[in-house]
Design a protein around this motif. Structure first.
Motif, PDB file in Angstrom:
ATOM      1  N   ALA A 233       0.878  -1.142   0.065  1.00  0.00           N
ATOM      2  CA  ALA A 233      -0.089   0.018  -0.103  1.00  0.00           C
ATOM      3  C   ALA A 233       0.891   1.046   0.084  1.00  0.00           C
ATOM      4  N   TYR A 234       2.205   1.063   0.443  1.00  0.00           N
ATOM      5  CA  TYR A 234       3.170   2.340   0.397  1.00  0.00           C
ATOM      6  C   TYR A 234       3.686   2.510  -1.069  1.00  0.00           C
ATOM      7  N   GLN A 235       3.426   1.811  -1.938  1.00  0.00           N
ATOM      8  CA  GLN A 235       3.883   1.662  -3.347  1.00  0.00           C
ATOM      9  C   GLN A 235       3.008   2.112  -4.616  1.00  0.00           C
ATOM     10  N   LEU A 236       1.932   2.215  -4.186  1.00  0.00           N
ATOM     11  CA  LEU A 236       0.777   2.652  -5.436  1.00  0.00           C
ATOM     12  C   LEU A 236       0.689   3.936  -5.640  1.00  0.00           C
ATOM     13  N   THR A 237       0.911   4.824  -4.650  1.00  0.00           N
ATOM     14  CA  THR A 237       0.683   6.287  -4.866  1.00  0.00           C
ATOM     15  C   THR A 237       2.088   6.782  -4.571  1.00  0.00           C
ATOM     16  N   TYR A 238       2.620   7.786  -5.651  1.00  0.00           N
ATOM     17  CA  TYR A 238       3.902   8.270  -5.362  1.00  0.00           C
ATOM     18  C   TYR A 238       3.828   9.603  -6.023  1.00  0.00           C
ATOM     19  N   LEU A 239       5.018  10.516  -5.825  1.00  0.00           N
ATOM     20  CA  LEU A 239       5.413  11.767  -6.546  1.00  0.00           C
ATOM     21  C   LEU A 239       5.827  11.387  -7.770  1.00  0.00           C
ATOM     22  N   LYS A 240       5.262  12.318  -8.692  1.00  0.00           N
ATOM     23  CA  LYS A 240       6.126  12.514 -10.042  1.00  0.00           C
ATOM     24  C   LYS A 240       7.485  12.681  -9.930  1.00  0.00           C
ATOM     25  N   GLU A 241       7.902  12.557 -11.150  1.00  0.00           N
ATOM     26  CA  GLU A 241       9.482  12.829 -11.277  1.00  0.00           C
ATOM     27  C   GLU A 241       9.652  14.407 -10.948  1.00  0.00           C
ATOM     28  N   ASP A 242      10.711  14.380 -10.445  1.00  0.00           N
ATOM     29  CA  ASP A 242      11.087  15.812 -10.201  1.00  0.00           C
ATOM     30  C   ASP A 242      10.382  16.436  -9.107  1.00  0.00           C
ATOM     31  N   TYR A 243       9.554  15.997  -8.292  1.00  0.00           N
ATOM     32  CA  TYR A 243       8.885  16.428  -7.129  1.00  0.00           C
ATOM     33  C   TYR A 243       9.377  15.807  -5.998  1.00  0.00           C
ATOM     34  N   ASP A 244       9.566  16.479  -4.887  1.00  0.00           N
ATOM     35  CA  ASP A 244       9.967  15.908  -3.575  1.00  0.00           C
ATOM     36  C   ASP A 244       8.918  16.111  -2.474  1.00  0.00           C
ATOM     37  N   SER A 245       8.072  17.189  -2.877  1.00  0.00           N
ATOM     38  CA  SER A 245       6.797  17.340  -1.886  1.00  0.00           C
ATOM     39  C   SER A 245       5.338  17.572  -2.443  1.00  0.00           C
ATOM     40  N   ILE A 246       4.625  18.052  -1.834  1.00  0.00           N
ATOM     41  CA  ILE A 246       3.240  18.462  -2.475  1.00  0.00           C
ATOM     42  C   ILE A 246       3.189  19.888  -2.040  1.00  0.00           C
ATOM     43  N   TYR A 247       2.339  20.460  -2.952  1.00  0.00           N
ATOM     44  CA  TYR A 247       1.727  21.793  -2.579  1.00  0.00           C
ATOM     45  C   TYR A 247       0.274  21.976  -3.078  1.00  0.00           C
ATOM     46  N   PHE A 248      -0.494  22.834  -2.165  1.00  0.00           N
ATOM     47  CA  PHE A 248      -1.759  23.308  -2.196  1.00  0.00           C
ATOM     48  C   PHE A 248      -2.312  24.418  -1.830  1.00  0.00           C
ATOM     49  N   ALA A 249      -3.613  24.624  -2.347  1.00  0.00           N
ATOM     50  CA  ALA A 249      -4.181  25.936  -1.672  1.00  0.00           C
ATOM     51  C   ALA A 249      -5.835  25.315  -1.499  1.00  0.00           C
ATOM     52  N   PHE A 250      -6.168  25.295  -0.377  1.00  0.00           N
ATOM     53  CA  PHE A 250      -7.661  24.952  -0.115  1.00  0.00           C
ATOM     54  C   PHE A 250      -8.210  25.574   0.861  1.00  0.00           C
ATOM     55  N   PRO A 251      -9.411  25.787   0.810  1.00  0.00           N
ATOM     56  CA  PRO A 251     -10.099  26.712   1.975  1.00  0.00           C
ATOM     57  C   PRO A 251     -10.458  25.761   3.093  1.00  0.00           C
ATOM     58  N   ASP A 252     -10.405  26.363   4.203  1.00  0.00           N
ATOM     59  CA  ASP A 252     -10.894  25.439   5.689  1.00  0.00           C
ATOM     60  C   ASP A 252     -12.339  25.524   5.408  1.00  0.00           C
ATOM     61  N   MET A 253     -12.693  25.014   6.557  1.00  0.00           N
ATOM     62  CA  MET A 253     -14.340  25.293   6.752  1.00  0.00           C
ATOM     63  C   MET A 253     -14.750  26.595   7.115  1.00  0.00           C
ATOM     64  N   ASN A 254     -14.048  27.372   7.330  1.00  0.00           N
ATOM     65  CA  ASN A 254     -14.516  28.812   7.394  1.00  0.00           C
ATOM     66  C   ASN A 254     -14.282  29.811   6.097  1.00  0.00           C
ATOM     67  N   GLY A 255     -13.804  28.924   5.110  1.00  0.00           N
ATOM     68  CA  GLY A 255     -13.618  29.663   3.892  1.00  0.00           C
ATOM     69  C   GLY A 255     -12.325  30.346   3.711  1.00  0.00           C
ATOM     70  N   ASP A 256     -11.320  30.240   4.828  1.00  0.00           N
ATOM     71  CA  ASP A 256      -9.935  30.842   4.800  1.00  0.00           C
ATOM     72  C   ASP A 256      -9.096  30.148   3.903  1.00  0.00           C
TER      73      ASP A 256
END
Length: 404
Positions: A233-256
């Motif tokens: 289960a630790y081998q199925l989802t992985y970072l694409k080449e040239d990435y060493d982490s993730i990034y995102f911008a999502f609202p919290d439950m207050n919309g911030d």
């Protein structure tokens, strides 16, 4: 007057009155859902004294449902953390009504129940064979590719408990029997309704079908195989080449908006949980994470849960997430990722090869690097596989927490 009108009157009356007397409905109930020209049985227990409670019973598990109203001849029960309801009219020691997924227009399954019986499928099953042990299972569907799974069963006389494990999770606590030459298993957890049936052929192979909800159905075959294992289960989802982490911008439950990377999480271990409040496997994982977080949050760690919901609406998501927080004690931060679709989740995390399962858990170290990604969740219904997950999680989390 229609059942719907009676139920609406019952809801209003329940809010206007004080529920503090036993109505005589307390005890064991055997219920049936009617789906796809078949009958799915399940059991529940009503406790009706000071506070009215209902417990869904599947094998060793009891799911407590606290939002239950009975007034006059009607009952309505909101199913735990899920956006679903059981509604019925009570006539003597019987109930007749519907199970509804409120987020899905027209999703209604007829429902009935009888007070007293404790059996699930039949009151005196007599088995002609045993399925105790481990099985290699193949599910086949016209809509999806075939799926490899592991069947794990424990048989006591004619009674059977167990589950199926797949790459993306498990079918939770299944309970049933072998009656003559037929295996019957079911589960109802307030969101998913699973029915499995099969017969053993002359080659010691199980052949049967699986039905769920309004329309989903598959055929399945299985043979005994003590050595069958699924991919890591630790081998199925992985970072694409040239990435060493993730990034995102999502609202919290207050919309911030909450972004990552973020100075708030610098120097901390961060777990990012991709999940949905509608997902029973996610419920199992959230129960575990909520308890683990309480015990370890002072050690420099955070959890961010990104919810992908049945409605692509922040207000709806906030309502569902609040119920998860209240019921499961999850006091870490929740964000809203979008609709409950694997493609939408994959697009929200474009640095991953794919999001193939709800839940998916991303482990990020104190330097902001992704160290591991775990796909799916093998919950407490999977026995030794759940214990294996706990052991692996403990080793990995301790490693990350002890790093400077």
């Amino acid at each position: 007057m229609s059942i719907k009108s009676i139920l609406n009157i019952g809801i209003v009356m329940a809010f206007l009155s004080c529920h503090n007397e036993d109505t005589g409905y307390s005890g064991n109930w055997r219920a049936e859902l009617y789906l796809q020209n078949d009958t799915l049985p399940f059991n529940f227990i009503l406790e009706d004294s000071v506070d009215l409670k209902l417990s869904l019973v599947n094998g060793d598990e009891k799911i407590l449902v606290e939002e239950v109203l009975i007034e006059r001849d009607s009952i309505i029960a909101s199913m735990h953390i899920f956006d679903t309801e059981l509604r019925a009219k009570i006539i003597g020691n019987t109930m007749s009504g519907v199970f509804e997924k409120k987020y899905s227009q027209g999703y209604l399954l007829p429902f009935s129940a009888q007070k007293g019986p404790k059996f699930r499928f039949s009151d005196n099953p007599k088995s002609n064979f045993s399925i105790d042990g481990k099985w290699a299972v193949q599910f086949e569907s016209e809509l999806e590719d075939s799926t490899l799974a592991i069947g794990e069963f424990v048989q006591d006389g004619s009674l059977v408990e167990g589950t199926f494990l797949t790459l993306t999770g498990d079918y939770r606590f299944l309970e049933g029997e072998i009656d003559a030459d037929e295996l019957k298993l079911s589960c109802f957890d307030g969101e998913h309704a699973f029915l499995f049936k099969a017969r053993l052929d002359e080659n010691d192979q199980l052949k049967g079908y699986f039905k769920s909800g309004l329309s989903w159905n598959e055929t399945w075959t299985a043979h005994r195989d003590d050595s069958i294992e699924l991919k890591d289960a630790y081998q199925l989802t992985y970072l694409k080449e040239d990435y060493d982490s993730i990034y995102f911008a999502f609202p919290d439950m207050n919309g911030d908006t909450v972004v990552f990377p973020n100075p708030l999480y610098e120097g901390k271990v961060l777990l990012v949980q991709i999940f949905g409040t509608w997902c029973p496997n996610c419920m199992d994982e959230t129960k575990f994470l909520a308890d683990w977080y309480k015990k370890n949050k002072e050690r420099g760690l955070e959890i961010l849960a990104v919810a992908f919901e049945r409605k692509n609406d922040l207000d709806y998501a906030a309502e569902r997430v609040q119920k998860v927080k209240d019921k499961l004690g999850a006091d870490y931060k929740f964000l809203f990722g979008g609709p409950s679709d694997k493609q939408a989740a994959s697009e929200a995390f474009p640095m991953l090869n794919q999001v193939m399962s709800f839940p998916t858990l991303i482990f990020i170290d104190r330097k902001g690097n992704v160290r591991k990604i775990h796909t799916g969740f093998s919950g407490p219904g999977t026995g030794m596989y759940y214990k294996k997950f706990l052991e692996e999680f403990e080793i990995l989390s301790e490693e990350l927490l002890e790093e400077k």
